[in-house]
Motif scaffolding. Structure first.
Motif, PDB file in Angstrom:
ATOM      1  N   SER A 174       0.847  -1.196   0.000  1.00  0.00           N
ATOM      2  CA  SER A 174       0.000   0.000   0.000  1.00  0.00           C
ATOM      3  C   SER A 174       0.878   1.241   0.000  1.00  0.00           C
ATOM      4  O   SER A 174       1.711   1.435   0.885  1.00  0.00           O
ATOM      5  CB  SER A 174      -0.904   0.011   1.243  1.00  0.00           C
ATOM      6  N   VAL A 189       0.144   3.516   3.021  1.00  0.00           N
ATOM      7  CA  VAL A 189       0.795   3.104   4.263  1.00  0.00           C
ATOM      8  C   VAL A 189       2.253   3.570   4.265  1.00  0.00           C
ATOM      9  O   VAL A 189       2.778   3.993   5.296  1.00  0.00           O
ATOM     10  CB  VAL A 189       0.656   1.579   4.485  1.00  0.00           C
ATOM     11  N   TYR A 238       4.409  -4.514   4.787  1.00  0.00           N
ATOM     12  CA  TYR A 238       2.950  -4.510   4.873  1.00  0.00           C
ATOM     13  C   TYR A 238       2.481  -5.362   3.710  1.00  0.00           C
ATOM     14  O   TYR A 238       2.736  -5.048   2.540  1.00  0.00           O
ATOM     15  CB  TYR A 238       2.416  -3.089   4.751  1.00  0.00           C
ATOM     16  N   GLU A 293      -0.550  -7.734   1.767  1.00  0.00           N
ATOM     17  CA  GLU A 293      -1.942  -8.158   1.629  1.00  0.00           C
ATOM     18  C   GLU A 293      -2.011  -9.585   1.095  1.00  0.00           C
ATOM     19  O   GLU A 293      -3.006 -10.280   1.271  1.00  0.00           O
ATOM     20  CB  GLU A 293      -2.701  -7.173   0.743  1.00  0.00           C
ATOM     21  N   LEU A 328       3.596  -7.309   8.646  1.00  0.00           N
ATOM     22  CA  LEU A 328       2.204  -7.103   9.026  1.00  0.00           C
ATOM     23  C   LEU A 328       1.373  -7.647   7.871  1.00  0.00           C
ATOM     24  O   LEU A 328       1.361  -7.063   6.791  1.00  0.00           O
ATOM     25  CB  LEU A 328       1.927  -5.612   9.235  1.00  0.00           C
ATOM     26  N   LYS A 329       0.734  -8.802   8.101  1.00  0.00           N
ATOM     27  CA  LYS A 329      -0.091  -9.402   7.043  1.00  0.00           C
ATOM     28  C   LYS A 329      -1.530  -9.012   7.319  1.00  0.00           C
ATOM     29  O   LYS A 329      -2.063  -9.340   8.378  1.00  0.00           O
ATOM     30  CB  LYS A 329       0.082 -10.927   7.067  1.00  0.00           C
ATOM     31  N   VAL A 330      -2.149  -8.325   6.365  1.00  0.00           N
ATOM     32  CA  VAL A 330      -3.531  -7.891   6.559  1.00  0.00           C
ATOM     33  C   VAL A 330      -4.465  -8.645   5.624  1.00  0.00           C
ATOM     34  O   VAL A 330      -4.022  -9.366   4.724  1.00  0.00           O
ATOM     35  CB  VAL A 330      -3.698  -6.373   6.341  1.00  0.00           C
ATOM     36  N   GLY A 331      -5.757  -8.429   5.817  1.00  0.00           N
ATOM     37  CA  GLY A 331      -6.753  -9.147   5.037  1.00  0.00           C
ATOM     38  C   GLY A 331      -6.931 -10.502   5.676  1.00  0.00           C
ATOM     39  O   GLY A 331      -6.076 -11.357   5.587  1.00  0.00           O
ATOM     40  N   LEU A 336       0.825  -1.820  12.880  1.00  0.00           N
ATOM     41  CA  LEU A 336       1.971  -1.031  12.440  1.00  0.00           C
ATOM     42  C   LEU A 336       2.845  -0.624  13.621  1.00  0.00           C
ATOM     43  O   LEU A 336       4.071  -0.632  13.539  1.00  0.00           O
ATOM     44  CB  LEU A 336       1.498   0.225  11.690  1.00  0.00           C
ATOM     45  N   PRO A 392      -4.846   1.538   4.349  1.00  0.00           N
ATOM     46  CA  PRO A 392      -5.319   1.948   5.671  1.00  0.00           C
ATOM     47  C   PRO A 392      -6.752   1.468   5.944  1.00  0.00           C
ATOM     48  O   PRO A 392      -7.085   1.140   7.082  1.00  0.00           O
ATOM     49  CB  PRO A 392      -5.244   3.478   5.604  1.00  0.00           C
ATOM     50  N   ILE A 439      -8.016  -1.372   4.867  1.00  0.00           N
ATOM     51  CA  ILE A 439      -7.900  -2.785   5.242  1.00  0.00           C
ATOM     52  C   ILE A 439      -7.408  -2.928   6.678  1.00  0.00           C
ATOM     53  O   ILE A 439      -7.891  -3.770   7.434  1.00  0.00           O
ATOM     54  CB  ILE A 439      -6.939  -3.519   4.271  1.00  0.00           C
ATOM     55  N   ASP A 497      -9.661  -5.080   9.194  1.00  0.00           N
ATOM     56  CA  ASP A 497      -9.080  -6.232   9.890  1.00  0.00           C
ATOM     57  C   ASP A 497      -9.270  -6.122  11.396  1.00  0.00           C
ATOM     58  O   ASP A 497      -9.715  -7.056  12.058  1.00  0.00           O
ATOM     59  CB  ASP A 497      -7.569  -6.275   9.625  1.00  0.00           C
TER      60      ASP A 497
END
Lengths: 709, 709
Positions: free
Chosen positions: A165, A168, A216, A218, A242-245, A283, B313, B315, B319
């Motif tokens: 991102s 971010v 970061y 996804e 930081l794994k999101v989703g 974060l 941001p 996401i 999350d």
């Protein structure tokens, strides 16, 4: 083609062309030239714009072909419809790398997706490495170069940040400027049409200015490739992600418990653990961990000394440390005596060491020095509650000096000069001294825990792969092939048993029967008591449809059981084709464990072990890992479940055969890799007998990988 | 005596004497006068020091008796050995309240403890309210008054902070100054020789300037008093506590599962839940929650709209929100249409709403307005990733205006103007507009979850107490009395059964036997199958010593079972006195639940419910609550366990009698309050039959409260 060779152009180009450079200060194409200039890029800058003569004093060219010198990196910031031709012109001009800032590609729908494919083709044709589209570019603070349009250049440092991102990245730049934490590189990936997160991970691992890689994420482009590169990178330096989703979690209506329990979120967890990637949950945590990992040595163990000038902040630290699996160092008598002789009366010299509010930097210095010299101390946390007896800067100097100037093994020191308004100068000193500071003591805990997790991964890895088990692969292939040819989606209990036997696993004696009389005959042969289980390739959860009868002790019970099963199955599943029943010798009593695997779309076979039975989805006492499992990984998986404590003999029960569970996991890991046409396979329950007596795969099922499914 | 009446002198005194005021700028007694002066205290200031003529321009008095006007508050900052006489002189002079800053009391050992008792006696004798000793005093930003020596006055605001650590107050002052978050009052309790946390909680609840009460708590003086006051305070305004000190957890070697599982940490959790106190897990969370609770309305439900100018941001927020039990608002078609018509092309109008990087404050304004007007939205989160198209201050103004200026139901709005270096001005505007801001989106989640938890507690409370159950108290008292008289520490299965029966609970038919022959006779009477259980007041975990035989179906099985028990018990516990066995009708099959309680030293009877059997300490599927339980609390406890899902009918099993479990919990709650001589009582297992058929207390044990134990 060694594609990686070109990535250095994104971070250390000798010259940069900005295609779409603008004199209009509201345009991105202006901001990029401004950043290159303002943040002291020392290479050549070539704005490209047919309608301008110069931008910010740099001579402007009508097209990339007109630039007189070789260009290492092109930054493309023109409307989407012009991007493909702009990149093609770069290719023609021999430019080896381009950042495509422009949006309007895959993220916008089918038309954009088509445009993105065109872009990929152009890049491949010219062997041009492409970052983006729809990204904000790269920063290297050491070169220095800032190819983004985002206002602000992070301080120089040794943390790399790779992000899917761009927003971010912008937020992290602003945070870095505010906090004074330095970065080596930042990069925004955008749509990853060409360069992806895995390649950049390798690039950061090779960068000598980078000590810690953060990201970061996804998702990943190719799970197996990521695993390999991340593992190699993590051997070099800490990798924190930081794994999101949350992904879909376990899919909803699935054929096995394993399928329901092991979704993509669990697969990422398992992949990160295998690769030694530390997974942060926010974060804040990402950079809390990163600066400690970049600046301080790893602790050798979990024993922490807490040095404070007030009780409450000490308790905050201790609470959090104990909650994160760390413990207070016991301290030797020599240390306690020394502290007692040097600290004020009423100071608490036992850990947490409270030197009281009146103590100044000199007392901190003596105490910290003694604590770091103590052999029972693996790490130290130095806390200062705000006071106005001395300048916090003095304490910052002292902490930095004592932490750096010691003989003996390196030990991490973390600071908590508490507060916000009065701490800026002290933080600047701590940062120069490479001591991470945390405004509130609780945050040191997850940081030290992450450092310790890394230490333990490094110690355990690389572990040698296990020796392949002898297996009757021919039989196994034949069983799977037969199922594939009959287009059966499911491997029934009987086929699964034979498959498991081919891999050296034990199953209860069994045979098939298609009538009640046959069932009795088989039972007489096997010996009572027996269990009956319906066999049907259409029924996966047999007990849910009344398809299982257990503990049948004589012929009439078997006959009655057979009829009950047929009636129940007809009632619950009138359309299902039923082949008869499997007659199975009742397994001796033992603990019920589930062992299984499913093929994750990213990371391949994902193994699972845990408390078995029909309630696995309720209790969720499971652990997952990725094939090929090493013995250490299998042990760790089992150790993290409650069922491992049952296996060890809970409340005086005799211990069960734990090694048989490990063996089963490892054999399934091999089976999963050997038989790509099997999508899932599960033993539930695996009945674990007393120690030394093995385990029996009482019930199993498999799912065949099908292109039609 | 209405002691509370004097507490206002700590926050709004008309005059203050500083006993130990000093001209030496290094002394605390100087800092206090300096703070009173610098932070604009408008009442009279009387330094007391026999060796000074004036301090900072205020005339100095030789002793408190020499002060010519009435003194509302004395601040005592003299060496410990002089404190008692100084306070006594205050008492003589009619001073109603004193802050004792000096240390050297209970915290330092036996001598200090004696001195502290003296201090308590003096305070009581003169009806003088005393804060401390060993504290830093009080701050009221509205009066204004700052009786501490800590440099810095927090901004005016509406959050009160009560702390058992002075150092944490100092850190919070510094944080408040740095973050710009305002406070109404701060108070440091020190050793709580007189005024304690509970009284101050009541005082803050009554303060019209305080909208939220926060606290740092290491323990409470009187659990039941705290429960009552906290409940009343939480009805008035939000109460958020950081409770530190893990305490002993469950005690190590204890006689019941309940004792092992329900320690003081669990008791605090249960007490806070009952009282509606929100429990934060760190100082950051404490004030993340506090400012949202102080400044914004509570959400009516868990549906959140996320408005962002960038995907990543968004996401991060989603999350975290989903992880905290919140959900994305679906939005109505009207809202989606409106957003589509007002947002840029390619904007994502589905929640999370991404208006893309190019959008400015006007687009934010329209979108936020539409989202807040949408009936499916309970709360909104507005995210801005750093950009340089417009000033973040403009967005801050717009968020404040839209949030404040709406008709219709109030809905909370939380901001995430991301970053740190560029956001100060925007934060100042947001704070003026009473919009809390979070630098990273993940932090909104626990905040909204806490706001929702408060909303739900307010809706559920106050719940009427349950009607007392009819109970045979006479029999119950007699059973307990008999145990007390024989000095038995343990109530055996038979006595516990009779006790439970006296409270209307069902147990399987049973009788005692002291020989194998008697056991057979009883079994014939009850009907087969039966279970045998050793009866001994010295054996609590019967199955651990081979003291239980189940499923005995005929006379010879009963005889053999009896002999096996006797042999096993002799082997495991040769010294234990054995009374024989209890012969019990085998309970019908059903789910095994544990229901029990123990008397917590602070909060009284602590009830527990969860998955029963011998593995309760392994699975730890339990919930706790404090007597007297309301029906709603009992329901909530059960709902939070996995066993509640089993009771509802897991994987097609018929539902079990959930209401019988609730009934058992409520009856035990009453029993616990009726019988103070019982310290613990536990049913494990409670066998829960099919819905409508009740539950049977198959096995139970009690512990008698003993002064000798």
């Amino acid at each position: 083609m060694n594609k990686g060779q070109h990535l250095c152009n994104f971070f250390n180009p000798r010259s940069i062309a900005i295609i779409g450079a603008s004199r209009d200060t509201h345009k991105l194409g202006h901001g990029i030239v401004r950043n290159l200039h303002d943040y002291h890029y020392r290479g050549d800058i070539y704005p490209v714009n047919p309608r301008a003569r110069e931008v910010l004093g740099y001579r402007c060219y009508a097209e990339i072909a007109a630039v007189p010198q070789p260009v290492d990196l092109a930054i493309v910031v023109v409307p989407a419809r012009h991007v493909v031709s702009a990149v093609a012109q770069c290719g023609e001009a021999g430019v080896p790398a381009a950042v495509v800032v422009s949006g309007g590609f895959g993220e916008t729908g089918p038309e954009g997706q088509a445009r993105e494919r065109e872009l990929q083709e152009i890049a491949a044709r010219y062997d041009l490495r492409l970052l983006g589209p729809n990204c904000i570019g790269t920063i290297d603070t050491h070169t220095p170069v800032n190819t983004t349009f985002v206002v602000g250049m992070p301080p120089t440092g040794d943390i790399a940040f790779v992000s899917q991102s761009g927003a971010v990245v912008a937020a992290v730049i602003d945070w870095a400027l505010g906090s004074g934490v330095g970065f080596s590189r930042m990069v925004s990936l955008g749509n990853s049409a060409d360069v992806n997160e895995t390649e950049l991970l390798a690039e950061m691992a090779a960068d000598p200015q980078t000590r810690v890689i953060t990201g970061y994420l996804e998702g990943v482009a190719d799970g197996r490739a990521f695993l390999q590169v991340a593992t190699e990178a993590a051997r070099e330096k800490p990798v924190v992600m930081l794994k999101v989703g949350r992904g879909e979690g376990g899919a909803r209506a699935v054929a096995s418990h394993t399928g329901a329990l092991a979704g993509s979120a669990e697969a990422y967890d398992a992949a990160f653990r295998k690769a030694g990637v530390l997974r942060a949950s926010s974060l804040e945590e990402l950079f809390d961990w990163a600066r400690a990992l970049a600046w301080q040595p790893l602790p050798r163990g979990n024993r922490v000394a807490v040095l404070t000038n007030a009780g409450g902040p000490g308790i905050l630290a201790v609470d959090a440390l104990e909650g994160a699996g760390l413990t207070l160092a016991p301290l030797t008598d020599a240390t306690l005596d020394y502290l007692a002789s040097r600290c004020p009366p009423h100071a608490s010299v036992r850990n947490p060491v409270d030197i009281l509010a009146g103590s100044g930097p000199a007392t901190y210095a003596r105490a910290l020095d003694a604590l770091l010299a103590d052999e029972t101390v693996d790490a130290a946390v130095v806390i200062q509650a705000p006071q106005d007896w001395f300048y916090p800067t003095s304490l910052a100097e002292v902490i930095g000096e004592v932490a750096a100037g010691r003989a003996g093994p390196a030990k991490p020191v973390l600071a908590c000069i508490m507060g916000l308004a009065s701490t800026a100068d002290a933080l600047a000193i701590l940062h120069r001294r490479r001591i991470p500071n945390y405004a509130f003591p609780g945050r040191v805990a997850s940081t030290l825990a992450a450092m310790l997790a890394r230490r333990r991964w490094l110690e355990a890895s690389p572990e040698p792969p296990i020796e392949p088990f002898p297996a009757d692969r021919e039989t196994a292939q034949a069983i799977v092939q037969a199922a594939v040819q009959t287009r059966a989606a499911i491997l029934g209990g009987s086929e699964t048993s034979r498959l498991l036997e081919a891999y050296g696993l034990s199953t209860p004696a069994h045979d098939r029967a298609t009538t009640a009389a046959e069932a009795v005959a088989v039972a007489e042969e096997l010996g009572y008591p027996v269990a009956l289980k319906v066999t049907s390739t259409e029924i996966t959860h047999k007990s849910d449809v009344g398809g299982v009868e257990i503990g049948l002790s004589n012929a009439s019970a078997v006959r009655a059981g057979y009829e009950r099963i047929m009636a129940a199955v007809r009632r619950h599943r009138p359309a299902a084709e039923v082949d008869g029943v499997m007659v199975q010798q009742m397994a001796a009593t033992g603990l019920e464990v589930i062992v299984g695997w499913k093929r994750d779309s990213q990371f391949g076979p994902l193994l699972l072990v845990g408390s078995g039975g029909t309630e696995v989805e309720l209790t969720r006492d499971i652990a997952v890992g990725i094939a090929p499992l090493t013995r250490g990984e299998a042990e760790q998986m089992l150790d993290s479940t409650l069922v491992s404590r049952r296996l060890a003999g809970w409340r005086g029960a005799p211990p069960a055969d734990r090694s048989a569970v490990i063996d089963t996991l490892l054999r399934l890991s091999q089976l999963a890799l050997d038989l790509p046409q099997v999508a899932e396979l599960e033993i539930n329950p695996l009945r674990v007998l007393a120690a030394g007596q093995g385990a029996l795969a009482v019930d199993g099922r498999g799912i065949i990988q099908s292109r039609d499914l």
